[in-house]
Design a protein around this motif. Structure first.
Motif, PDB file in Angstrom:
ATOM      1  N   UNK A 185       0.849  -1.185   0.000  1.00 19.51           N
ATOM      2  CA  UNK A 185       0.000   0.000   0.000  1.00 19.51           C
ATOM      3  C   UNK A 185       0.896   1.250   0.000  1.00 19.51           C
ATOM      4  N   UNK A 186       0.514   2.326  -0.731  1.00 20.48           N
ATOM      5  CA  UNK A 186      -0.665   2.449  -1.584  1.00 20.48           C
ATOM      6  C   UNK A 186      -0.399   1.968  -3.013  1.00 20.48           C
ATOM      7  N   UNK A 187      -1.377   1.303  -3.594  1.00 19.64           N
ATOM      8  CA  UNK A 187      -1.287   0.835  -4.980  1.00 19.64           C
ATOM      9  C   UNK A 187      -1.580   2.014  -5.908  1.00 19.64           C
ATOM     10  N   UNK A 188      -0.658   2.268  -6.833  1.00 14.59           N
ATOM     11  CA  UNK A 188      -0.780   3.436  -7.713  1.00 14.59           C
ATOM     12  C   UNK A 188      -1.690   3.179  -8.918  1.00 14.59           C
ATOM     13  N   UNK A 189      -1.671   1.925  -9.402  1.00 12.25           N
ATOM     14  CA  UNK A 189      -2.443   1.592 -10.599  1.00 12.25           C
ATOM     15  C   UNK A 189      -2.944   0.164 -10.487  1.00 12.25           C
ATOM     16  N   UNK A 190      -4.187  -0.067 -10.900  1.00 15.07           N
ATOM     17  CA  UNK A 190      -4.769  -1.402 -10.831  1.00 15.07           C
ATOM     18  C   UNK A 190      -4.419  -2.207 -12.078  1.00 15.07           C
ATOM     19  N   UNK A 191      -3.827  -3.384 -11.862  1.00 18.65           N
ATOM     20  CA  UNK A 191      -3.510  -4.294 -12.956  1.00 18.65           C
ATOM     21  C   UNK A 191      -4.484  -5.470 -12.944  1.00 18.65           C
ATOM     22  N   UNK A 223      -6.839   1.099  -0.031  1.00 20.21           N
ATOM     23  CA  UNK A 223      -5.459   0.655  -0.254  1.00 20.21           C
ATOM     24  C   UNK A 223      -4.846   1.257  -1.522  1.00 20.21           C
ATOM     25  N   UNK A 224      -5.613   2.115  -2.195  1.00 21.48           N
ATOM     26  CA  UNK A 224      -5.146   2.729  -3.430  1.00 21.48           C
ATOM     27  C   UNK A 224      -4.651   4.143  -3.164  1.00 21.48           C
ATOM     28  N   UNK A 225      -3.752   4.613  -4.016  1.00 25.88           N
ATOM     29  CA  UNK A 225      -3.262   5.984  -3.863  1.00 25.88           C
ATOM     30  C   UNK A 225      -4.398   6.987  -4.055  1.00 25.88           C
ATOM     31  N   UNK A 226      -5.361   6.631  -4.889  1.00 27.84           N
ATOM     32  CA  UNK A 226      -6.559   7.449  -5.090  1.00 27.84           C
ATOM     33  C   UNK A 226      -7.751   6.500  -5.170  1.00 27.84           C
ATOM     34  N   UNK A 227      -8.636   6.521  -4.166  1.00 27.73           N
ATOM     35  CA  UNK A 227      -9.775   5.591  -4.159  1.00 27.73           C
ATOM     36  C   UNK A 227     -10.634   5.652  -5.414  1.00 27.73           C
ATOM     37  N   UNK A 228     -10.610   6.782  -6.120  1.00 28.01           N
ATOM     38  CA  UNK A 228     -11.460   6.944  -7.303  1.00 28.01           C
ATOM     39  C   UNK A 228     -11.118   5.958  -8.416  1.00 28.01           C
ATOM     40  N   UNK A 229      -9.859   5.507  -8.468  1.00 29.31           N
ATOM     41  CA  UNK A 229      -9.463   4.664  -9.600  1.00 29.31           C
ATOM     42  C   UNK A 229     -10.091   3.271  -9.528  1.00 29.31           C
ATOM     43  N   UNK A 255     -21.654   7.599  -5.564  1.00 27.77           N
ATOM     44  CA  UNK A 255     -22.085   8.702  -4.722  1.00 27.77           C
ATOM     45  C   UNK A 255     -21.115   8.956  -3.578  1.00 27.77           C
ATOM     46  N   UNK A 256     -20.579   7.882  -2.997  1.00 30.30           N
ATOM     47  CA  UNK A 256     -19.612   8.016  -1.899  1.00 30.30           C
ATOM     48  C   UNK A 256     -18.325   8.672  -2.402  1.00 30.30           C
ATOM     49  N   UNK A 257     -17.860   8.241  -3.565  1.00 29.49           N
ATOM     50  CA  UNK A 257     -16.633   8.808  -4.138  1.00 29.49           C
ATOM     51  C   UNK A 257     -16.810  10.285  -4.462  1.00 29.49           C
ATOM     52  N   UNK A 295     -13.103   9.536 -11.948  1.00 28.29           N
ATOM     53  CA  UNK A 295     -14.516   9.355 -11.608  1.00 28.29           C
ATOM     54  C   UNK A 295     -15.407   9.631 -12.812  1.00 28.29           C
ATOM     55  N   UNK A 296     -15.095  10.695 -13.551  1.00 29.08           N
ATOM     56  CA  UNK A 296     -15.906  11.014 -14.727  1.00 29.08           C
ATOM     57  C   UNK A 296     -15.828   9.883 -15.746  1.00 29.08           C
ATOM     58  N   UNK A 297     -14.639   9.310 -15.915  1.00 27.20           N
ATOM     59  CA  UNK A 297     -14.476   8.196 -16.854  1.00 27.20           C
ATOM     60  C   UNK A 297     -15.330   7.005 -16.435  1.00 27.20           C
ATOM     61  N   UNK A 298     -15.313   6.702 -15.127  1.00 28.44           N
ATOM     62  CA  UNK A 298     -16.116   5.581 -14.623  1.00 28.44           C
ATOM     63  C   UNK A 298     -17.608   5.870 -14.752  1.00 28.44           C
ATOM     64  N   UNK A 299     -17.982   7.151 -14.634  1.00 30.86           N
ATOM     65  CA  UNK A 299     -19.395   7.537 -14.677  1.00 30.86           C
ATOM     66  C   UNK A 299     -20.020   7.345 -16.054  1.00 30.86           C
TER      67      UNK A 299
END
Length: 436
Positions: A185-191, A223-229, A255-257, A295-299
């Motif tokens: 931790x923190x994980x910078x990018x999800x693989x 556990x991520x560097x940015x929870x939004x990812x 909504x939480x993010x 977040x916008x990308x995920x939305x």
């Protein structure tokens, strides 16, 4: 050193060298778990997070392990967890849990305090006992017991934290599995292996305790560097839910993010009359824009107009923050600091540090200026500052008007604002001029 004497050192413990700090932590743990030790650990927690000394295994620490990522980071350099747990609640709750389980039963799972694979079974048994104990305490709360011990009259919101702890302990082995996947931790990018590991552990949770799945995902996000990812990968994960349940969970987590991004953006406003930390403002602006874009990308999957409007408001807030806290008065602050050398006033260390911060902040915000619609304003401020600094450097290094330190300081400021290539070009021009 006498362990008791350490308790009187206070904030001095934050400044000692790393080896001595590790020794101090060991001595503090020898004293035991009493209020003064807890107070000292709270004081030095930013250093604990940074140094991460090996701690003596205890049942209280094992109790916290499944939800420790939801403790707020004390130094403020990372985004807060999306679902925070207050350490004070745990400090009040643990003695009740320990008493409910009983010393005899705890001795039966002492193997959980050892390292290695052999700890898995006794640790799972301990977490199961702890979950049952917290559930029993919650039942007792309904009868009016433990209200004062847990401070619920003072802060009723603590009840939500205790309920969350009970749910997390009930899925602790799956959380332990997920933490091993999202490490270090923190994980910078999800693989791919991250996503597959979180999905596998999440399926176990969804089959056994579907009501805890949101908490499980929030723990993963912490556990991520940015929870939004996590949102982008979440849409593609299959936890074995119905399509409607999956969409509802995604909407809930979105909504939480968004709410957390809004909270961070509200904290970006400068306090009237206070000195702006321009680099801190730039760091926050860049972090917020990264969260915003992720977040916008995920939305795009949910196409939720309400979220679009809320994210637009955050972008406007970041725009105003960069304009007022990074761009406004930028060149003046930098040139004033350099001028203290030019006029023979001597170096004002405080002003020079602030000026270097300002220069770095300008360069950092160049990465988000286009997205914020501030490219023209940033370019204007940067060009004005660089031109003035170049003139100062020429006056000193070519014309001999002033201390050479001033000229080299001006070149350094240009490097901080525009990069080494620009600074080298200015220096080369000055050297060529000086040879004529």
């Amino acid at each position: 050193m006498d362990p008791q004497a350490i308790l009187g050192l206070g904030s001095k413990l934050l400044d000692i060298d790393e080896e001595r700090f590790r020794q101090v932590v060991g001595l503090l743990e020898q004293i035991g778990d009493h209020p003064e030790v807890q107070k000292t650990f709270s004081l030095i927690r930013p250093r604990l997070v940074e140094v991460r000394p090996k701690r003596r295994p205890t049942f209280k620490r094992l109790f916290c392990e499944p939800f420790e990522d939801l403790f707020e980071v004390p130094n403020g350099n990372q985004p807060a967890p999306l679902n925070r747990i207050d350490r004070a609640v745990v400090n009040s709750l643990w003695p009740l849990v320990e008493s409910t389980i009983g010393k005899d039963r705890l001795r039966g799972v002492a193997g959980a305090l050892r390292d290695g694979a052999a700890r898995a079974e006794p640790a799972a048994a301990f977490w199961s006992m702890s979950a049952a104990a917290v559930a029993d305490i919650l039942a007792q709360l309904d009868l009016g017991r433990y209200v004062d011990e847990l401070g619920l009259r003072v802060n009723p919101d603590r009840l939500r934290t205790i309920q969350d702890i009970a749910q997390i302990l009930a899925i602790a082995p799956a959380v332990d599995e997920m933490k091993a996947v999202l490490a270090p931790k923190p994980v910078q990018k999800l693989h791919k292996d991250h996503l597959e590991g979180v999905q596998a552990a999440g399926r176990t949770v969804a089959r056994g305790r579907p009501e805890t799945l949101k908490l499980f995902i929030l723990l993963a996000a912490a556990r991520l560097s940015d929870p939004s990812i996590l949102l982008g990968g979440l849409w593609d994960m299959d936890f074995g839910q119905k399509a409607s349940e999956r969409a509802a969970l995604f909407l809930d987590l979105s909504g939480t993010v968004v709410a957390r991004i809004e909270e961070r953006s509200r904290g970006a406003a400068a306090t009237p009359g206070s000195t702006t930390d321009r680099m801190a403002a730039a760091d926050l602006a860049v972090d917020l824009m990264a969260s915003l874009e992720a977040t916008r990308s995920a939305m795009e999957y949910s196409r939720n107009k309400e979220f679009d409007q809320r994210l637009k408001a955050v972008r406007e807030s970041v725009h105003d923050m960069v304009r007022t806290q990074v761009l406004d008065g930028a060149d003046g602050e930098i040139l004033t600091a350099v001028a203290t050398l030019t006029t023979g006033g001597g170096e004002d260390t405080g002003k020079m540090v602030m000026a270097e911060n300002q220069a770095r902040a300008l360069r950092k915000c160049s990465t988000i200026a286009d997205t914020l619609g501030l490219r023209g304003e940033l370019k204007s401020v940067t060009q004005k500052a660089t031109a003035s600094l170049t003139d100062t450097a020429r006056q000193v290094l070519v014309d001999g008007n002033g201390d050479a330190r001033t000229g080299y300081t001006a070149i350094r400021m240009i490097e901080l604002i525009s990069g080494p290539a620009e600074a080298s070009q200015v220096m080369d021009q000055i050297l060529r001029t000086g040879r004529r």
